[in-house]
Write a protein that holds these residues in place. Structure first.
Motif: not given
Length: 624
Positions: A69, A71, A73, A88, A100-101, A104-105, A107-108
């Protein structure tokens, strides 16, 4: 480094400045002993400091990826962020399981927006992500932020000589209307749509007005004159060169006319015209939707073989080729619909193992948190309910009603009434059916109206009032003929034949059966085939009462053959109650014919089943 620095926004430059300032302040606090260290130690310290500095820079400008996946940072460059968002968004549209779940998505996205709050595209992806989990508040919040950022940053360029500011406003209102419509807030959707139409008319934006016209139909499709809006929308979309909108309009028109009872050949001709548009403009997504709609129409008309063929065609088309980035374009809604139809068709034919395999595949393709998961959830619950009812496990069927109601309230109420009727709670079942009938007539759900009428008729004759069932059945037959629902019409004729049998006119019942049995044996569910053959045997026996002994014996032998066929059908769906009634009837016929050994075998089987199964109400066999 200079190029990366030039692409930073003001907020990102400020954070970089703060981090560098902190770095130098930490360096001033070094003790004097550090300056007296040996050269080698100094070199090691410098290398360490350089590494720390590099880590700070990397944290601000690099994009880290994993095998499974994507992501981020830290702050990304504009190109990196755009790549992340476009990838995405593409995954959410075509293959949600590879994205992404939702947590998680989000959060990013929050991380992206922390470093660049004015990134409009990130707000739009956040809106799509919140739609996945049906979060109406957060999705509305993100959508409004998206259009606010477009206006504030001037990201919306001039189009057709119009200011981007006005264009953003009208499309913001249009998207807000679509969002409210999706969540069932029709009054708010209508207000937002009126605002979009007003702004679009002021700007003379015909494309936006066409989209508004399509949504006007969606909001008013329950009205009798909604087809006028739809036909006007299709003509205008063709005039302004909008093939996507034109095709969607044609398919909506076909769907509406299918519910209105138009003939199948006219509907398929219209879908053929829309398919020409799809292939001409390479609209692969609409090709899938068209085939899924053909599957649903054939099932509505009771032609299961044709529905199965269309579903298989869609699956084979989607498995042949992939789109960009290795995304298999078979995780769309049309694919889920086709697979659900396949599972139900296999379950109807008693192939429960195959249906379970299809549902297992659906669960893998569309996890419970995905936006199309409700389709297979409802399908799974309905199949489990039917199996529990066939097996006589009414308590288990009753426990499944809650799950069905949560996914489809009308279907849930109907199945609750079916359970109550099976448990011999006639008055409660009758109240539920009457309320459901009024509601379905109000919203023009003809298919459910006919199903409710058939259940009400069964309730009447189980309450020993077969004469009360006749007008209800005639009403159901008129509706099914008017709307060309062939399979429901055949079921209604079977029920009429049974009512005539109870009233003591088996000859007329048998002639009715010859009219209705062919479509059921050709396209019907296995359970309905068994019921039809069982009813034929009953009518043959009742008609044979006045025959001469040789002719009567011949008629009883034919009835036994039909009973054997009915028993095989019931065995496929594990319907033990019906098998019990069949073997009881066979035992009586064998006794009449003087075949003791066969009679004893059937009697023993009946006794085993009778001890195993509970007995609810008066068995219908006693009416003969």
């Amino acid at each position: 480094m200079i190029l990366a620095y030039s692409k930073l926004s003001f907020s990102q430059v400020f954070k970089l400045y703060t981090a560098l300032q902190q770095y130098f302040q930490n360096g001033e606090k070094k003790t004097v002993e550090d300056a007296d260290m040996e050269l080698t130690n100094r070199e090691e310290g410098e290398r360490k400091m350089e590494k720390e500095e590099l880590d700070v820079s990397i944290r601000f400008v690099l994009f880290s990826s994993r095998e499974e996946e994507v992501s981020c940072s830290g702050p990304l460059s504009q190109k990196q962020a755009e790549f992340f968002l476009s990838q995405q968004a593409s995954l959410l549209k075509n293959d949600e399981t590879k994205a992404l779940t939702p947590a998680s998505l989000q959060k990013e996205l929050n991380n992206l927006l922390k470093f660049n709050p004015d990134f409009a595209e990130a707000h739009y992806l956040s809106y799509l992500n919140n739609l996945r989990v049906q979060d109406v508040f957060s999705s509305t919040h993100s959508l409004l932020h998206y259009f606010d950022r477009l206006i504030l940053t001037g990201a919306e360029s001039k189009s057709n000589g119009e200011e981007g500011y006005g264009r953003s406003l009208r499309y913001a209102a249009l998207n807000l209307a679509a969002l409210h419509c999706r969540f069932g807030h029709y009054q708010q959707a209508e207000l937002a749509l009126q605002e979009a139409i007003r702004i679009a008319q002021e700007s003379n934006d015909h494309v936006c007005l066409q989209h508004c016209l399509s949504w006007l139909y969606v909001l008013g499709q329950k009205r009798s004159d909604s087809y006028v809006l739809l036909e006007h929308s299709v003509k205008k979309a063709v005039h302004f060169g909008l093939p996507y909108l034109a095709s969607l309009g044609i398919q909506s028109l076909v769907q509406q006319r299918a519910f209105a009872g138009k003939t199948a050949n006219k509907l398929m001709d219209a879908l053929k015209d829309s398919d020409l548009l799809h292939w001409k403009h390479s609209l692969s997504e609409l090709i899938d939707i068209s085939i899924a709609q053909k599957t649903a129409i054939w099932r509505l008309y009771g032609r299961s073989t044709m529905a199965l063929q269309q579903a298989q065609m869609l699956l084979s088309m989607n498995s042949l080729e992939s789109v960009n980035a290795g995304v298999q374009q078979n995780n769309t809604e049309s694919f889920a619909v086709a697979l659900c139809h396949l599972a139900e068709l296999h379950a109807e034919q008693g192939c429960f193992a195959a249906a379970s395999e299809v549902l297992k595949h659906l669960k893998e393709r569309f996890p419970p948190n995905s936006q199309h998961a409700q389709l297979w959830m409802l399908c799974d619950q309905k199949i489990q309910f039917d199996r529990a009812m066939n097996d006589g496990k009414y308590h288990l069927a009753d426990s499944l009603v809650t799950g069905i109601t949560a996914l489809n309230s009308i279907e849930g109420v109907y199945r609750k009434a079916v359970v109550l009727q099976a448990q011999n709670q006639m008055s409660e079942a009758h109240k539920l059916l009457q309320k459901l009938l009024i509601h379905c007539q109000k919203i023009r759900n003809t298919e459910m109206v006919i199903s409710v009428l058939l259940s009400a008729a069964e309730l009447y004759w189980r309450s020993s009032s077969p004469t009360s069932a006749l007008p209800v059945l005639l009403q159901a037959l008129a509706l099914s003929k008017e709307y060309r629902l062939q399979y429901l019409a055949s079921e209604t004729v079977l029920n009429l034949a049974f009512a005539q049998l109870i009233l003591g006119i088996p000859e007329q019942a048998l002639s009715l059966l010859h009219m209705a049995i062919e479509p059921i044996l050709a396209d019907g569910a296995v359970l309905d085939k068994g019921r039809a053959m069982f009813l034929v045997a009953k009518c043959q026996v009742a008609s044979a009462a006045s025959y001469d002994p040789p002719k009567k014996a011949e008629a009883l032998e034919a009835a036994i053959e039909n009973l054997n066929e009915a028993k095989n059908y019931f065995a496929k769906v594990d319907c033990k109650e019906q098998i019990r009634d069949v073997v009881y009837f066979q035992a009586r016929l064998y006794h009449t014919l003087g075949k003791t050994q066969e009679r004893n075998r059937c009697a023993m089987l009946f006794r085993q089943l009778h001890q195993e199964l509970p007995s609810h109400g008066v068995p219908l066999i006693n009416h003969l």
